[in-house]
Design a protein around this motif. Structure first.
Motif, PDB file in Angstrom:
ATOM      1  N   SER A  66      -2.663   6.407 -10.780  1.00 42.07           N
ATOM      2  CA  SER A  66      -3.567   5.412 -10.220  1.00 42.07           C
ATOM      3  C   SER A  66      -3.267   4.027 -10.787  1.00 42.07           C
ATOM      4  CB  SER A  66      -4.999   5.873 -10.488  1.00 42.07           C
ATOM      5  OG  SER A  66      -5.782   4.845 -10.968  1.00 42.07           O
ATOM      6  N   ALA A  68       2.398   1.613  -3.367  1.00 38.98           N
ATOM      7  CA  ALA A  68       1.363   2.093  -4.285  1.00 38.98           C
ATOM      8  C   ALA A  68       1.209   3.603  -4.129  1.00 38.98           C
ATOM      9  CB  ALA A  68       0.043   1.392  -3.995  1.00 38.98           C
ATOM     10  N   LEU A  69       1.180   4.043  -2.891  1.00 37.17           N
ATOM     11  CA  LEU A  69       1.103   5.474  -2.631  1.00 37.17           C
ATOM     12  C   LEU A  69       2.319   6.192  -3.187  1.00 37.17           C
ATOM     13  CD1 LEU A  69       0.014   8.013  -1.170  1.00 37.17           C
ATOM     14  CD2 LEU A  69       1.234   7.226   0.861  1.00 37.17           C
ATOM     15  N   ARG A  78       2.007   6.654  -6.829  1.00 33.31           N
ATOM     16  CA  ARG A  78       1.022   7.691  -7.144  1.00 33.31           C
ATOM     17  C   ARG A  78       1.618   9.082  -6.964  1.00 33.31           C
ATOM     18  NH1 ARG A  78      -4.691   7.165  -6.997  1.00 33.31           N
ATOM     19  NH2 ARG A  78      -4.743   5.284  -5.746  1.00 33.31           N
ATOM     20  N   PHE A 107       1.000  -2.330  -6.097  1.00 35.66           N
ATOM     21  CA  PHE A 107       0.381  -3.134  -5.046  1.00 35.66           C
ATOM     22  C   PHE A 107       0.363  -4.601  -5.446  1.00 35.66           C
ATOM     23  CE2 PHE A 107      -3.278  -5.174  -3.028  1.00 35.66           C
ATOM     24  CZ  PHE A 107      -2.889  -5.037  -1.702  1.00 35.66           C
ATOM     25  N   SER A 166      -0.145   2.774  -9.187  1.00 33.86           N
ATOM     26  CA  SER A 166      -0.532   2.384  -7.841  1.00 33.86           C
ATOM     27  C   SER A 166      -1.021   0.937  -7.813  1.00 33.86           C
ATOM     28  CB  SER A 166      -1.619   3.353  -7.380  1.00 33.86           C
ATOM     29  OG  SER A 166      -2.067   3.038  -6.109  1.00 33.86           O
ATOM     30  N   ASP A 167      -1.904   0.610  -8.729  1.00 34.18           N
ATOM     31  CA  ASP A 167      -2.414  -0.756  -8.823  1.00 34.18           C
ATOM     32  C   ASP A 167      -1.305  -1.758  -9.099  1.00 34.18           C
ATOM     33  OD1 ASP A 167      -4.949   0.006  -8.361  1.00 34.18           O
ATOM     34  OD2 ASP A 167      -5.703  -0.302 -10.390  1.00 34.18           O
ATOM     35  N   GLY A 205       0.825  -1.209   0.000  1.00 29.62           N
ATOM     36  CA  GLY A 205       0.000   0.000   0.000  1.00 29.62           C
ATOM     37  C   GLY A 205       0.855   1.253   0.000  1.00 29.62           C
TER      38      GLY A 205
END
Lengths: 233, 233
Positions: free
Chosen positions: A212, A108-109, A112, A219, A215-216, A105
């Motif tokens: 985004s 991922a952040l 982003r 993760f 990000s996916d 997470g």
DNA sequence: GGTTGATATTTTGCATTCATTTTTTGAAAG
DNA sequence: CTTTCAAAAAATGAATGCAAAATATCAACC
């Protein structure tokens, strides 16, 4: 800035007794030294932390040592049992799953945020390391590959330009660093190709500043990494 | 499990001197009591932490107090200056920006994980609180609204079923809790309608178990919240 | 041989003490 | 009246001491 992440192939930590370097500043110094001592695996998993022995090892009295232990407990590296001292925290597979997800997470952040503010120079550096990594992949040089892999993930976190994120990430990384060896998915050749493809997608999304999406991907990349790690364990 | 998040409208913390309840277990007890004491705003922003006074306040000697302070420093609530004690950490607007983004990232993660494993019962509870929140919105009852808002975000984090995530989130929330009053975006009526619409989208994505989508929405939701907060500050 | 229970040892948690460093105070000088 | 400097006071960081709790030891007993 502690350690990038799992996925290292480096040899096991140094032997237990070292040259007892006399803790520099003792302010931050002791804490750092003690954390390294534990993170590097000088104490067995679940072993009790020998207060007195460590006092001698670091040439300090119990008071500052205990303060440091409290901090390490807050960081999740050890746990304190009332009236029975500190133990090296033993991570269950559930704990590891949780840690991977949280780090996923955070990565991922990072991806982003990196998309929002990364400079061309920073991107170029990541791209360069990526290509280098690819060459290692072709040559089946695991050590080189993972070194680059680590560097890329670290560079993405750095490119996010968020110190709070970086230190939170580093804290979690420290907790699992102890188990990185057992989680050495490197052995899994199939996963390797998949990971390489994922990294292609990471670079591509970053190039397009597709936050985004990146990000996916990040993760999922961590998810897959974890699955491979836990499957091989 | 500390505190959900910003967005509370509760009145300011209690007056400085309290009934001096004599710290229960003193193991975890002192730490918790001291953290609350600080988080609740009993000490001014940037003020130095009066060691001696706190010793008397909690009826303990300096040793355990200092251990607790070290932990609080590790948590980022206070900062320790070499040879000049502890200060209540003052958050710059940059710090707050960073914290919001990291919490946004963690909420995004929580949403993603929640989509994977949330039960119908858990979803129903969130849905129910959501509807309750909507009724508060229609009635322009800010206090009720924010109470529900808090509860929803907390329920999503809980539904993620990841204790590491929950405690990391709680740690960051604690840091920011001190400034929640100044960041009280509640006053911004325009933002309120927008936030309500975002919450509709959150619930919708969660209903469809659309993890990656929910992830995006939650991150943006926190972003917008932060922007509104910092704009009104 | 294995279990139980009393005693000795160790360890923990906290208070106290001590040496340093910082901060405050106050008087002299500009 | 402000600045400078020295001495006093206070605070910090760490060592030591001490009571309570946990652990280890070991002999008596089944």
């Amino acid at each position: 800035m502690n350690e990038p992440f799992l996925d290292t192939i480096d040899e096991q930590s140094p032997p237990l007794a070292e040259a007892a370097k006399p803790v520099a500043s003792l302010h931050e110094g002791l804490l750092v030294a003690l954390r390294d001592f534990i993170v590097e695996g000088n104490l067995a998993d679940g072993a009790r932390v020998p207060e007195r022995a460590l006092c001698e090892r670091f040439n300090i009295s119990r008071t500052p040592l205990r303060e440091a232990l409290k901090v390490l407990a807050a960081e999740g590296l050890i746990e304190l049992l009332p009236n029975r001292g500190a133990r090296v925290r033993q991570l269950s597979s559930e704990d590891i799953r949780e840690l991977f997800d949280v780090m996923g997470g955070l990565e991922a952040l990072a991806g982003r945020l990196a998309c929002e503010r990364i400079s061309e120079e920073e991107f170029a550096e990541i791209e360069q390391v990526h290509h280098e990594m690819y060459r290692f992949y072709l040559r089946r040089d695991m050590h080189g590959y993972f070194h680059c892999n680590q560097a890329i993930h670290q560079l993405i976190v750095a490119a996010a330009g968020n110190a709070t994120l970086a230190s939170t990430y580093a804290g979690l990384a420290g907790r699992i660093r102890r188990v990185r060896y057992s989680a050495n998915l490197a052995k899994d050749r199939d996963r390797w190709g998949e990971a390489m493809r994922e990294h292609e997608a990471i670079l591509d999304a970053l190039r397009r500043r597709a936050g985004s999406e990146l990000s996916d991907i990040l993760f999922q990349h961590l998810r897959n990494k974890r699955k491979a790690a836990q499957a091989s364990a």
